[in-house]
Every structure is written in C-alpha cells, then in structure tokens.
Design an enzyme around this catalytic site. Structure first.
Site, PDB file in Angstrom:
ATOM      1  N   HIS A 171       6.809 108.914   5.919  1.00 37.44           N
ATOM      2  CA  HIS A 171       6.041 108.038   5.723  1.00 37.44           C
ATOM      3  C   HIS A 171       6.300 106.537   6.591  1.00 37.44           C
ATOM      4  O   HIS A 171       5.688 105.828   7.001  1.00 37.44           O
ATOM      5  CB  HIS A 171       5.667 107.527   4.068  1.00 37.44           C
ATOM      6  CG  HIS A 171       4.941 106.473   3.836  1.00 37.44           C
ATOM      7  ND1 HIS A 171       3.597 106.113   4.121  1.00 37.44           N
ATOM      8  CD2 HIS A 171       5.276 105.000   3.465  1.00 37.44           C
ATOM      9  CE1 HIS A 171       3.006 105.008   3.941  1.00 37.44           C
ATOM     10  NE2 HIS A 171       3.986 104.243   3.191  1.00 37.44           N
ATOM     11  N   GLU A 239       2.087 108.796  -4.801  1.00 38.86           N
ATOM     12  CA  GLU A 239       3.547 108.664  -4.955  1.00 38.86           C
ATOM     13  C   GLU A 239       3.721 109.508  -6.418  1.00 38.86           C
ATOM     14  O   GLU A 239       2.853 109.602  -7.147  1.00 38.86           O
ATOM     15  CB  GLU A 239       3.907 107.336  -5.409  1.00 38.86           C
ATOM     16  CG  GLU A 239       3.396 106.574  -4.196  1.00 38.86           C
ATOM     17  CD  GLU A 239       4.073 104.896  -4.156  1.00 38.86           C
ATOM     18  OE1 GLU A 239       5.234 104.905  -4.863  1.00 38.86           O
ATOM     19  OE2 GLU A 239       3.416 103.969  -3.643  1.00 38.86           O
ATOM     20  N   ASP A 271      -0.653 103.971  -5.777  1.00 40.67           N
ATOM     21  CA  ASP A 271      -0.424 102.452  -5.279  1.00 40.67           C
ATOM     22  C   ASP A 271      -1.401 101.924  -4.539  1.00 40.67           C
ATOM     23  O   ASP A 271      -1.363 102.041  -3.386  1.00 40.67           O
ATOM     24  CB  ASP A 271       0.827 102.523  -4.758  1.00 40.67           C
ATOM     25  CG  ASP A 271       1.577 101.160  -4.642  1.00 40.67           C
ATOM     26  OD1 ASP A 271       0.827 100.277  -5.381  1.00 40.67           O
ATOM     27  OD2 ASP A 271       2.447 100.765  -3.791  1.00 40.67           O
ATOM     28  N   GLN A 278      -2.001  92.957   3.066  1.00 37.98           N
ATOM     29  CA  GLN A 278      -0.663  93.287   3.184  1.00 37.98           C
ATOM     30  C   GLN A 278       0.020  92.932   4.657  1.00 37.98           C
ATOM     31  O   GLN A 278       1.181  92.429   4.668  1.00 37.98           O
ATOM     32  CB  GLN A 278      -0.310  94.587   2.868  1.00 37.98           C
ATOM     33  CG  GLN A 278       1.092  95.088   3.080  1.00 37.98           C
ATOM     34  CD  GLN A 278       1.079  96.686   2.694  1.00 37.98           C
ATOM     35  OE1 GLN A 278       0.336  97.447   2.630  1.00 37.98           O
ATOM     36  NE2 GLN A 278       2.481  97.354   2.797  1.00 37.98           N
ATOM     37  N   THR A 388       5.204 106.222  -0.977  1.00 39.01           N
ATOM     38  CA  THR A 388       4.190 107.063  -0.688  1.00 39.01           C
ATOM     39  C   THR A 388       4.858 108.314  -0.118  1.00 39.01           C
ATOM     40  O   THR A 388       5.892 108.249   0.853  1.00 39.01           O
ATOM     41  CB  THR A 388       3.398 106.597   0.705  1.00 39.01           C
ATOM     42  OG1 THR A 388       3.030 105.260   0.299  1.00 39.01           O
ATOM     43  CG2 THR A 388       2.311 107.428   0.987  1.00 39.01           C
TER      44      THR A 388
HETATM   45 CA    CA Z   1       3.902 102.111  -2.702  1.00 40.40          CA
END
Ligand code: CA
Length: 462
Positions: A171, A239, A271, A278, A388
C-alpha cells in the site's frame, strides 16, 4: 519495559520463557481452539462464529436499553451480563468483580490476557454439546441466548487513543508511486520504523452507521486558490484494528516480546478517507480532516487466542530494524479479507477486492514496541489500526485510490456504472475470516453507506 521491581523481572522472565516454549513446543496449545469441539447450538461450517471463536461485543435489544456484554455463537448472542448475575463466572478470576455489568468491554479488557482466557474457556464449556448445564436448562437458555436478528450491536469499547499505522509495504509503495513517482516510492524512514499518526477516537462508529460525505478545503487546480466544498474523492481503507487490554504506565516501554500480553483482540476497521482534503492538508504534519470525520469497526472483538491457530511468519525485513523492533517474526495472521461495493442502482453487492493480511510488513508487536519506546502510556481500550492492507495485484488493493489508480482507471461495476471514488448511496462492506479445517474464525462484517454532504454548496458558517 523499565524494570522497577522483582515482580517485573519475573514478569519479563516468564514472558521470555513463554515465547521460547511457544516457539519450540506448540503454537496451538489453547484447549478451546480444538477443531473437534462442537456446540449444542447449530453452527454452519461457513459461519464466522463457531465455538472456537467466541468474540466479545456490547449489544442492545428492545428490552435491554442500557447495553449488555455478549459473545456470539452462530446466529445467537450469549448474554454475559445475565450469566454473571446468575453466578456463572464464579470459578474464574473475574469472580466478584461485576466485570460484565458495564456497557463497554473496557473493565474486562483491563483485567488482562489470563482473565480473558478463563472467561472464554468458561463460555466454551457452557456451550459444548456434551455439557447439560445450559443445553438442558430451558429457562436459562431463554434468559441468556438471544437470536442475533433481535440484537443491535453498539460500539463495544470506550476508545481512548486511536493510532493509525501505515504498515503494508504494498500500500505504501502504491501511494508513493502515485504521489511521488516510481523511483523512490517509500519515504526514507519507512523501512526502519512503523510509520503512524495519532488519530481521533470520537468519530469511530460501529458497523451499520452511515458515513456522511465530509465538507472541507481542497485544491483541485494547482494554479488557483483552494476551495471549500464537499469531498469529491471519498474512499475507504480496509484495515484490522487491535484493541489494547492490559495497560502500561507512563514512562514504561513495552518490549516487542511482551506486546501480545497487552493486546485484547482485533476487529475489522474501515478508515473512511477524503483523498482530496488529505492531499492538500497533509504536509508537513500528516493526516487531519481528511481522515477524522469517520471510521467504522465491526462489532465483534475477536481475541488473539481465537486467532492463534492462524498465526504465521511475517515477511523478511531488510534492512534489519533496530534491536528494539527485532523479534521472531511469528505474529502475522492468515486472514482473508474482502471488500464489497453496492451502488444504489445495484441489487447485490460486488466483490471489488480480495486480499490477505499475512504479508503485512510491520506486525502489531513492533507497532506497540515502537509506540511505547518513548514511554507513551497505553490504556485499556486504546486502538491501533494496521494501515490499509494491500497485496501485489490490482485486485488485492485495499482502497479505491489504488483500485482506480488515483481515479485514472475507474472500476466498472456489474451495473455498468463506473467508479473512480465513492458516490452517494454506495454501500461498502468488508468481511474477514481465517479458514480452518471445516470451520472459520471470522470477524463478521463492517458496513456503511455513503450519504450526501450536509449543506453542500453553502458557504461555511461563520
Ligand atoms: Ca488508514
């Protein structure tokens, strides 16, 4: 751990001894995990909740308004609050503590691993097919066994601290390639420590709650000033979350070998992420409003003991980490993970990702050792999320931003629709289980539907 007294020396010695014995003698020595055990309650072979699981939850019903603590077997909830009132835990170390007369698991979690192990053993005995104690006691069964469809699971833990790690190399590499190019996808620190940020616990909800599209500040055009509006790149992240049980003191370091004694159990964790918010806000201090508007957990806390038969070695680490992060890498888990998406136009959900947890680069022991290396205190109910999870192929990616490669290659759904990121009305459901020989140890699901932003198009209030 800072050794303060003889008791703690013994504690460390016994932990080290336990680790050695475990490694050389038998990894799967917990009696309740015996695959031959059966319950008098029918459990389908593909159920997540056979007698070998027995996770913990908090639930309400039409009659139980204040919340009771429960366990789950097949399609039934076992009411531990009532069992305790009737004296069924008197032969365990939680006897007399009214540990299940609360609406959260925190007091039980604080009792530590042995208390949890004894309670799980007691539940296993009570539910065993050869034990008449509950099996033949009709009025007791009526009081303590509730069909799952009559139950509303609630947030099982009063979550104190929440830390989100970033521990999948696949990831981190995918996101690094997208944002910084393919030459050096990992930041220089990534292979040396489990990277994380301290998140927000107040907005963590239990499965079934909707997620409202967040408003925020983004910068869609590099040449123009930022704008205020509804998130346009809403995403999920699959997750696993670890709940801390036994606490540590301020100033104390939890050694990597002692970490399993401080973890109560695990849940599935979504999440939810606003990628456009972001990507504009995250430098230099990391994620903030793009992450903390909502995260969802599955209601059933699966103990490390129940997961024990599915413990596997983690991937080799190169370069070798610093000594405080070194241990026998036997604390990864073989957990199958699935992400399903169902748009408002679809009649059934579609699996958009199928992956496995076992390749995670940093394990929870290393995460906990690193988190406490500076003396940071751990409290019962603190939550660690793994970061993740992703695999090596596109179909094993744990977020939309990877599945659609930043939105450039949208997913095609069975309805004919395309998805780069989540639209209003999309329902995301995550599932997870370990496959045993003829049985599963599962997590159930964590699900949530995206609902429209509040006041989209309106200026932010002043
Ligand atoms: Ca996360």
């Amino acid at each position: 751990m800072t050794i303060k007294n003889a008791h703690q020396v013994d504690h460390v010695r016994s932990i080290n001894q336990a680790n050695i014995l475990e490694h050389h003698v038998n990894l799967h020595a917990i009696a309740e995990n015996n695959p031959a055990f059966k319950s008098f309650i029918d459990v389908a072979p593909d159920s997540d909740f056979p007698i070998q699981n027995l996770p913990f939850c908090v639930f309400k019903t039409g009659e139980i308004m204040g919340g009771h603590i429960g366990s789950r077997i097949g399609q039934w909830i076992l009411d531990l609050t009532r069992l305790e009132q009737e004296g069924y835990f008197q032969d365990t170390r939680v006897s007399g503590k009214n540990i299940f007369q609360h609406a959260t698991l925190n007091p039980f979690m604080a009792e530590g691993k042995e208390a949890c192990r004894e309670v799980r053993a007691r539940l296993s005995q009570l539910l065993r097919d050869e034990n008449p104690q509950l099996r033949d006691h009709a009025s007791l069964r009526k009081r303590v066994l509730i069909p799952v469809e009559q139950v509303h699971p609630v947030l099982p833990v009063d979550i104190g601290g929440f830390t989100d790690f970033y521990s999948s190399k696949e990831h981190a590499t995918n996101l690094g390639r997208m944002f910084r190019g393919k030459d050096q996808p990992l930041m220089p620190n990534w292979l040396h420590l489990p990277v994380a940020y301290d998140g927000r616990s107040s907005s963590i909800v239990v499965s079934g709650n909707d997620v409202r599209r967040p408003m925020g500040q983004t910068k869609p055009d590099a040449e123009k000033p930022p704008v205020y509006g509804a998130c346009k790149k809403l995403d999920f992240e699959i997750e696993l979350g670890c709940f801390i049980g036994a606490s540590s003191a301020q100033g104390e370091q939890i050694p990597v070998g002692a970490a399993p004694d401080h973890v109560f159990g695990m849940v599935l964790f979504n999440d939810w992420s606003a990628r456009d918010i972001q990507s504009w806000e995250y430098q230099p201090l990391g994620p903030f409003l793009g992450k903390n508007f909502c995260s969802s957990i599955s209601p059933w806390v699966v103990t490390l003991d129940a997961l024990e038969p599915f413990r596997v070695a983690g991937p080799a680490q190169e370069p070798q980490p610093l000594p405080y992060l070194q241990h026998e890498r036997l604390w990864n888990y073989d957990i199958n993970l699935f992400v399903e998406l169902q748009s408002g136009a679809m009649h059934q959900a579609q699996v958009i990702s199928a992956l496995n947890f076992k390749a995670m680069y940093w394990d929870f022991c290393q995460q906990l050792a690193h988190h406490t290396i500076n003396g940071c205190k751990m409290r019962p109910g603190d939550l660690f999320a793994s970061g993740t999870v992703s695999g090596k192929t596109r179909g094993e990616c744990g977020s939309m931003i990877e599945l659609s490669w930043g939105g450039a290659e949208p997913l095609r759904l069975s309805s004919g629709e395309e998805r780069a990121f989540l639209e209003d009305g999309d329902r995301v459901t995550m599932k997870a289980y370990c496959q045993g020989d003829g049985y599963r140890i599962g997590f159930g699901e964590v699900t949530g539907t995206v609902i429209p932003a509040l006041n989209a198009g309106q200026p932010a209030s002043v």
